[in-house]
Design a protein around this motif. Structure first.
Motif, PDB file in Angstrom:
ATOM      1  N   GLY A  93       2.941  -1.150  -2.416  1.00  0.00           N
ATOM      2  CA  GLY A  93       3.642  -1.023  -1.193  1.00  0.00           C
ATOM      3  C   GLY A  93       3.109  -2.005  -0.121  1.00  0.00           C
ATOM      4  N   ASP A  94       2.763  -1.243   1.058  1.00  0.00           N
ATOM      5  CA  ASP A  94       2.083  -2.160   2.029  1.00  0.00           C
ATOM      6  C   ASP A  94       0.522  -2.083   2.142  1.00  0.00           C
ATOM      7  N   SER A 111      -9.687  -2.374   1.392  1.00  0.00           N
ATOM      8  CA  SER A 111      -8.347  -1.573   1.524  1.00  0.00           C
ATOM      9  C   SER A 111      -7.774  -2.276   2.809  1.00  0.00           C
ATOM     10  N   TYR A 112      -6.872  -3.216   2.514  1.00  0.00           N
ATOM     11  CA  TYR A 112      -5.910  -3.464   3.753  1.00  0.00           C
ATOM     12  C   TYR A 112      -4.417  -3.024   3.770  1.00  0.00           C
ATOM     13  N   ARG A 113      -4.009  -2.986   4.933  1.00  0.00           N
ATOM     14  CA  ARG A 113      -2.620  -2.340   5.170  1.00  0.00           C
ATOM     15  C   ARG A 113      -1.819  -3.804   5.520  1.00  0.00           C
ATOM     16  N   VAL A 536       2.725  16.467   6.459  1.00  0.00           N
ATOM     17  CA  VAL A 536       2.316  15.459   7.344  1.00  0.00           C
ATOM     18  C   VAL A 536       3.904  14.609   7.971  1.00  0.00           C
ATOM     19  N   ILE A 537       3.796  14.298   8.994  1.00  0.00           N
ATOM     20  CA  ILE A 537       5.140  13.612   9.558  1.00  0.00           C
ATOM     21  C   ILE A 537       4.971  12.313   8.779  1.00  0.00           C
ATOM     22  N   SER A 538       6.478  12.255   8.209  1.00  0.00           N
ATOM     23  CA  SER A 538       6.427  10.933   7.382  1.00  0.00           C
ATOM     24  C   SER A 538       7.451   9.907   8.344  1.00  0.00           C
ATOM     25  N   PHE A 539       7.136   8.822   8.291  1.00  0.00           N
ATOM     26  CA  PHE A 539       8.099   7.623   9.085  1.00  0.00           C
ATOM     27  C   PHE A 539       8.887   6.929   8.280  1.00  0.00           C
ATOM     28  N   SER A 540       9.972   6.790   8.519  1.00  0.00           N
ATOM     29  CA  SER A 540      10.921   5.793   7.641  1.00  0.00           C
ATOM     30  C   SER A 540      10.131   4.502   7.271  1.00  0.00           C
ATOM     31  N   LYS A 546       6.966   0.653   0.746  1.00  0.00           N
ATOM     32  CA  LYS A 546       6.857   2.244  -0.130  1.00  0.00           C
ATOM     33  C   LYS A 546       6.034   2.041  -1.155  1.00  0.00           C
ATOM     34  N   ARG A 547       5.191   2.930  -1.378  1.00  0.00           N
ATOM     35  CA  ARG A 547       4.054   3.028  -2.316  1.00  0.00           C
ATOM     36  C   ARG A 547       4.706   3.689  -3.675  1.00  0.00           C
ATOM     37  N   LYS A 548       4.085   3.422  -4.615  1.00  0.00           N
ATOM     38  CA  LYS A 548       4.331   3.940  -5.889  1.00  0.00           C
ATOM     39  C   LYS A 548       4.240   5.584  -5.886  1.00  0.00           C
TER      40      LYS A 548
END
Length: 774
Positions: A93-94, A111-113, A536-540, A546-548
């Motif tokens: 994903g990201d 770890s990098y976003r 947790v609040i999920s953001f679109s 999107k991660r696996k």
């Protein structure tokens, strides 16, 4: 030493375990008992005794030396770091992760976003293993386990000699330069081939081909991997001895056929196997299989006969000599344990069956039974369908899917159209294979939750398994085998029933981050209540982000904890109110456990403005779970325990004040669970119950300034305050004024952000608090 290497390997294992557990008395006694047994078994011959005693001491010292030097040279304040990319960069994903090795040889988990889709594409194409990078960023310590029996990421990285997570401010190809060194050429080629498979094979085959040839499972769909894990088939996705045997046999036959001498073939294969270890990912199972093949080749060349058990033992000694932390790796443990039991059983059990299918059943049973305690220790559950599914999937993967994967891969490189037929066949077989597991997974009744065995029970399991195998060997005495089966069933039955035999109750505030979840277990497992499920609040997110396997509180925190405790049924699931940080994990709980009844402050979920509440209502109806609205005045009793609902009254106009407020007495203490009750709700509660007192108060609304008024705290007058709050949360909870108020009243404060999970264990009217983090 022929036939004696297993005793030396076991002595090495005892030495490492003694040092690993800081020379606990039990490990020392175990080592001494083993050495005494050894000299007694071999008629007091000193040679083997001395070798094993020396080996035990040597490996204990070796592990201790390695562990003492397993420390970071960094202070943690460094901002600019230079290093070499040690592992193939993985993009999910990201999120991009890799191992960065500094000039000092220390390794960091990077770890990098990723910020944009364009950046993601560039990094995937340009970032390679072996690059030298100069980066700016921050160092942080890995997260340790925050809940009891949870996965400890810090310990996991420590065993890989990694002490820091490095988060770069930016990550661009310009910051990393390719290295001219040949050191990483094999890994670069591996990375190229993994990308080739991803671009040239059908989507449903990519993960399998990568896993079976290169030992990389990153592209296997999460649902497929979960099914393989659930049914005890995950070992089939790892490169093992059968893979290496097939590859070596094909290579040997090909080289001999083209005119290479047998001696030359052995030499070429011996040289090639270490390279294949790197290509196949270097996992413990790959290393074991390749090293075993190399030991056998040496024996053949020098015309020395090595027993299979000797080969396994020598490989074990080689691997723990290279890295004693191998012994903590579940792949290493399963690989050697299953191999050991199969070798010991080959002559006395497996070979006595003439039919191939009977032998396959015997092999599958032995592998499943000997792996059972380890699987329960890590996964807490087993599927009764594991044995029949292994019976189907072992030959399917070994005889059909693995050869097809290799043929397709080689053919696609030689002439791509030539590979179309085997790829098409492989894709079709995998479709039906996945479909079978999907349909089977829907029948949850076949999954049995046992819980995590204690260390003592773990050892008893293996005593029972060894006794069972001994009785199986003696086929002429049916009564003996029945005793072996009965002993194994007795141990597993005790494990299954053990929670119902303990006169001990627990109240656990689960660390779910910024949310609430409290687990109540009554003595003898008379009832299990779960108050809220976190969330947790999920953001679109866009598709590229999107991660696996995205993090989800219910699936990743609450479900493993409940399974580790051996909980199968939740008698009451109490959802205090509809905020996502209180009900977000409910779906996972309902899907994984039998929930008898759900208590809410309103049953009007179907018409709620909250999308999560409406979706939850649909799921509750589908599962046919009793949904009951409760309010002030309701109560229930089980044995000597009574639970009172003291709020809401039904007239509140604020969602937080409509929280279910629960009052009870457990372990000699009065408890008040308040959900997200705020000041107005607290005033209403005091008006209704002016004399209410509690020894333990669950602070409302995570310790926000809108809750826990001075008058409420004075009236309730607790000795202990529990605050469920996320570490470094963006709301600033708990508010400093709330903490000041509690401290002025000399109230002991437990907070999940500082203490992790908090547990009150009680027996009768006495109990003690314990917490996970210091």
């Amino acid at each position: 030493m022929r036939g004696k290497w297993i005793f030396v390997a076991f002595a090495a294992a005892l030495g490492i375990m003694a040092a690993y557990f800081s020379f606990h008395l039990f490990t020392i006694i175990s080592s001494l008992v083993y050495l005494i047994w050894l000299i007694y078994k071999h008629n007091w011959q000193l040679k083997l005794f001395l070798i094993c005693a020396f080996t035990t001491c040597l490996f204990a010292v070796w592990f201790q030396w390695v562990d003492e030097h397993n420390a970071s040279t960094l202070r943690g304040t460094e901002k600019k770091l230079s290093g070499t990319i040690k592992s193939i960069p993985k993009v999910d994903g990201d999120r991009l992760t890799l191992i960065l090795q500094l000039p000092s040889k220390e390794k960091l988990q990077l770890s990098y976003r990723i910020k944009t889709e364009q950046e993601k594409n560039q990094l995937q194409q340009q970032l390679q293993v072996g690059m030298d990078c100069k980066l700016w960023g921050t160092l942080s310590t890995p997260e340790e386990a925050r809940n009891f029996m949870a996965f400890d990421y810090r310990k996991y990285l420590y065993n890989k000699q990694i002490h820091w997570i490095f988060t770069p401010d930016s990550l661009k190809s310009a910051q990393c330069q390719p290295s001219s060194s040949l050191k990483y050429s094999l890994q670069k080629w591996r990375s190229t081939e993994l990308l080739y498979i991803k671009n040239h094979f059908p989507e449903n085959t990519v993960g399998f081909v990568q896993a079976l040839i290169f030992g990389e499972r990153n592209e296997i769909h999460q649902a497929v991997e979960d099914n393989f894990q659930q049914f005890g088939l995950i070992h089939l996705l790892a490169i093992s001895g059968s893979h290496v045997v097939l590859i070596v046999a094909v290579a040997f036959y090909t080289l001999v056929r083209i005119g290479v001498t047998r001696e030359g073939t052995f030499l070429l294969l011996f040289i090639a196997l270490p390279f294949y270890m790197v290509i196949a990912g270097g996992t413990p199972s790959v290393a074991r299989a390749c090293l075993a093949a190399m030991v056998v080749m040496i024996a053949i060349q020098f015309r020395t006969k090595f027993l299979p058990l000797d080969v396994l033992s020598i490989v074990f000694l080689i691997m723990v000599s290279i890295d004693p932390y191998y012994i903590t790796d579940i792949g290493f443990q399963l690989s050697f344990l299953v191999s050991l039991f199969l070798i010991l059983s080959s002559a006395t059990i497996i070979s006595t069956y003439n039919s191939y299918w009977k032998q396959l059943v015997a092999v599958t049973m032995i592998a499943q039974i000997c792996a059972l305690p380890l699987i329960l220790n890590y996964n807490f559950e087993i599927s009764v369908l594991s044995l029949p599914l292994n019976f189907i999937y072992v030959p399917l993967m070994s005889v059909i899917i693995l050869p097809l994967s290799i043929i397709s891969f080689i053919a696609s490189h030689l002439y791509e159209p030539l590979a179309s037929i085997p790829i098409m066949v492989l894709s079709s077989i995998l479709d039906y294979s996945d479909l079978l597991l999907e349909q089977t997974e829907k029948v949850s009744a076949f999954t049995l939750i046992f819980g995590k065995p204690s260390r003592g029970l773990f050892l008893i399991y293996y005593v029972a398994i060894i006794y069972f195998c001994i009785t199986w060997e003696n086929k002429n005495q049916k009564a003996s085998l029945q005793k072996g089966v009965a002993f194994l069933l007795l141990v597993s039955s005790y494990h299954w029933l053990s929670p119902f035999l303990l006169n001990e109750g627990k109240v656990t505030m689960i660390d779910v981050g910024q949310g609430d979840s409290i687990l109540i277990e009554l003595p003898y497992r008379k009832a299990v209540y779960l108050i809220d499920t976190g969330g947790v609040i999920s953001f679109s997110k866009e598709d590229w982000q999107k991660r696996k396997n995205p993090f989800e509180v219910g699936e990743d925190i609450i479900t493993p904890l409940l399974k580790a405790k051996g909980i199968r049924t939740i008698d009451k699931l109490i959802l205090t109110h509809g905020d996502l940080d209180h009900i977000g994990g409910t779906e996972a709980v309902i899907q994984n456990f039998k929930v008898k009844e759900i208590l809410v402050s309103t049953v009007d979920f179907a018409n709620s403005k909250n999308e999560e509440e409406r979706a939850l209502h649909t799921l509750i109806e589908k599962k046919k779970i009793t949904l009951k609205a409760v309010k002030k005045g309701d109560s229930w009793k089980i044995g000597r325990f009574v639970f009172y609902v003291v709020g809401p009254s039904g007239k509140e106009d604020n969602k937080n004040d409509r929280s279910i407020v629960l009052y009870t007495a457990l372990g000699g203490k009065r408890w008040l669970f308040t959900g997200d009750l705020e000041e107005k709700g607290e005033r209403n509660l005091l008006e209704q119950y002016p004399n209410i007192k509690a020894d333990v108060l669950k602070i409302g609304h995570h310790g926000s300034l809108t809750s826990t008024s001075k008058s409420f705290a004075r009236q309730v007058n607790p000795n202990v305050a529990l605050i469920s709050v996320g570490k470094n949360n963006r709301f600033g909870h708990p508010h400093p004024k709330v903490i000041e108020l509690l401290e002025k009243q000399h109230i002991m404060i437990f907070r999940t952000d500082e203490n992790g999970a908090i547990c009150y264990k009680f027996n009768g009217n006495k109990g003690t608090f314990k917490w996970l983090l210091p």
